[in-house]
Every structure is written in structure tokens, then in C-alpha cells.
Design a protein around this motif. Structure first.
Motif: not given
Length: 327
Positions: A12-16, A244-246, A248-252
């Protein structure tokens, strides 16, 4: 997947951080125009978490070979995107229930050695003709995943036991070679390290995969930082495609790592073989030339021989140990 407070906090920190950077540096119109960057990484990041191949194994050939993006930009994108995806997968693996973090202690010296190889490669290998780099990379990933699928290598060790100077020399040489590969493709160190771990050190397949993920994550972070902060050669366009892709890869990538802990990966390997063979075929059929075909053939034969013989050696040793135990 959100099994630990550490991973949940990281996610969640990375998403923020992504939301803030996207708001300041990117736009929805740019995302719509360059939609294929995150689309490619849906597969690439999943592969990065599930197998010893990094997300760059999908990103680099897709961008450089299929879309004819400049080789250096494709390499940098691989590093940039792995710095998020494979780091996310690494944090997931290190904080999952039952993880024995001391088993990964050798990475503390693997990483700087591999990064030294990366820096050497940046200074000495960048003038190699692009078609040779493309042929080498496609041959590398195709040969590796094919040997990986058809081999019967099942190690028992939980970490690499370096007992002799020869073990040390092999490890240093492999790590430097992996760094050189990363300087050309933005990936490759993970594949090369995995091969060493399961062949010379007889490590368990999944733990060797974890090692390869963590090594490539660290080299990607360091490589991205070097290219951006020291060489100052990352453009605004590259930052925006990265954003753009950040997410996506954070989760996948950690999702792929989660799947690795629960399933037999043979079906995924079959898909990777088909994908890599098609990429290699496209490379040779798109603007065919004798030079491209010869380079692909030589690299595939040499690398295929190395990978197959190495993994066959491991399987033979495992059978010998099993026979001795049953005697």
C-alpha cells in the motif's frame, strides 16, 4: 497474498507512491496511448514471480524485437519494471509464513558481485551489434526454459554450500556473467544464477527460484538507480511508461510467487517454451538474414548444450544418491 504486515505495508505504500508520481508526471491520455506497456507486463510480471526468468524475459524481446523499441530503452524498461515487480515478489517471499530468511544470507555478497558485472558490461559491451544481442537473448531464454522443463533435477539443499576455492571461483564467475547479461538485456542474471544453484550446489528447485528472483530484484533496483541518478540517462518518456506498468507488476509478480508455492509449474513452462520459440522464429523471419540465422543457431546450440548437460548431470547425481541411500 496479504499474509504479513510487512508485505501489506510495502504494497500500500508502493501504491501511494505510484499514485503521487502518476498524478505529478503522467496522464490518463498517455496511459491510453501506450497501453501495451502494462499489457505486456501482465504476463511478464507473472512469469517473474513464478519462474527463474525475470519479467524482462517477456518485456525485452516484445519491445526490442517485435515493436522495434531501441535496445537500450528496452533494457532500461526491464530494469525499471523489475525494480518494482521482483522487489514486490522478494518481499512477499521473505515475509511469508515459514520463510527461513537466513537461508538467503549468501545474497548479501552475490548482489554486489553481480552488480559489478553489470557496471563492467555498461562500459564494455554496449557497442555489440543489436542483432547479436537479440539473438543471444532469445537463444538464452529459449534454451534455458526448454532444458528446465525437460530436465529431472531435484535438489535437496536449502542454500548453497561453498566448500572449496573452486566453488567460490565458479560462483563469482557466474555472478559477473549474470551482471554482464543484465547490462545488455535488463535481465538474465536470474537464469544464470538458477542454473549454478541447481547444478553445482544441488539446491531445491523452488528455493533456487527464490534466490534468482531476489538477485534480479536487487540488481534491477541498483541498475535503475545507476542509469537514472549516476548516468542521468533515463528520459521522461521512460519514466511515464514505467508508471503505466508499475501497479500491474506490483501485484502480478508476488501473485506469481504465491502460485509458485502452491502448484506444479509445468503448464506454465509449456507456455513459456511456446512463447520463446515463437519469439525466436519471429526474430529470424522478420527481415531474415544469414547473420541472424547463424547467430541464433550457434547461440542456441551452445547454450542448449550447456543447460541440458548441466541439468542432466544434476539428475544423474540425484539418482546416484538415491541408489546409495537404498543400498
Amino acid at each position: 497474498m496479504f499474509h504479513s504486515k510487512v508485505f501489506t505495508a510495502w504494497f500500500f505504500a508502493a501504491i501511494a507512491v505510484w499514485a503521487l508520481l502518476f498524478w505529478q508526471l503522467n496522464s490518463l491520455s498517455f496511459l491510453a496511448e501506450y497501453w501495451y506497456y502494462p499489457a505486456v507486463m501482465v504476463v511478464g510480471a507473472f512469469v517473474a514471480g513464478l519462474t527463474p526468468e525475470g519479467g524482462g524475459a517477456v518485456a525485452f524481446p516484445t519491445l526490442n524485437v517485435f515493436m522495434e523499441v531501441d535496445r537500450g530503452i528496452a533494457r532500461d524498461f526491464s530494469l525499471m519494471i523489475q525494480s518494482i515487480g521482483m522487489t514486490s515478489a522478494s518481499i512477499f517471499l521473505l515475509t511469508r509464513p515459514g520463510a527461513v530468511r537466513r537461508d538467503y544470507a549468501p545474497l548479501l555478497w552475490y548482489i554486489p558481485v553481480c552488480f559489478a558485472g553489470f557496471l563492467i558490461g555498461l562500459e564494455t559491451l554496449q557497442a555489440i551489434p543489436v542483432y547479436l544481442i537479440q539473438a543471444l537473448f532469445l537463444s538464452l531464454i529459449t534454451s534455458f526454459v526448454t532444458a528446465y522443463f525437460f530436465s529431472d533435477h531435484r535438489g535437496r539443499e536449502t542454500h548453497p554450500h561453498i566448500r572449496t576455492m573452486t566453488d567460490t571461483a565458479w560462483t563469482v564467475a557466474i555472478l559477473l556473467t549474470g551482471g554482464l547479461a543484465a547490462s545488455l538485456f535488463g535481465t538474465g542474471a536470474d537464469i544464470i544464477l538458477y542454473t549454478l544453484l541447481v547444478t553445482r550446489f544441488h539446491m531445491q528447485e523452488k528455493l533456487a527460484t527464490h534466490y534468482s528472483i531476489m538477485l534480479m530484484a536487487a540488481v534491477s533496483v541498483l541498475g535503475f538507480a545507476w542509469r537514472g541518478l549516476v548516468e542521468q540517462d533515463i528520459s521522461n518518456f521512460q519514466i511515464r511508461t514505467w508508471l503505466n506498468a508499475y501497479p500491474v507488476v506490483l501485484f502480478m509478480a508476488p501473485f506469481g510467487a504465491l502460485i509458485l508455492t502452491r502448484i506444479n509449474v509445468e503448464w506454465m513452462l509449456k507456455g513459456l517454451i511456446a512463447l520463446n520459440v515463437m519469439q525466436l522464429a519471429y526474430f529470424n523471419l522478420n527481415g531474415p538474414s544469414l547473420e541472424k540465422f547463424a547467430a541464433s543457431a550457434v547461440f542456441s546450440l551452445v547454450l542448449g548444450g550447456v543447460f541440458f548437460l548441466s541439468m542432466r548431470h544434476v539428475a544423474a547425481k540425484a539418482r546416484e544418491r538415491a541408489a546409495a541411500a537404498n543400498a
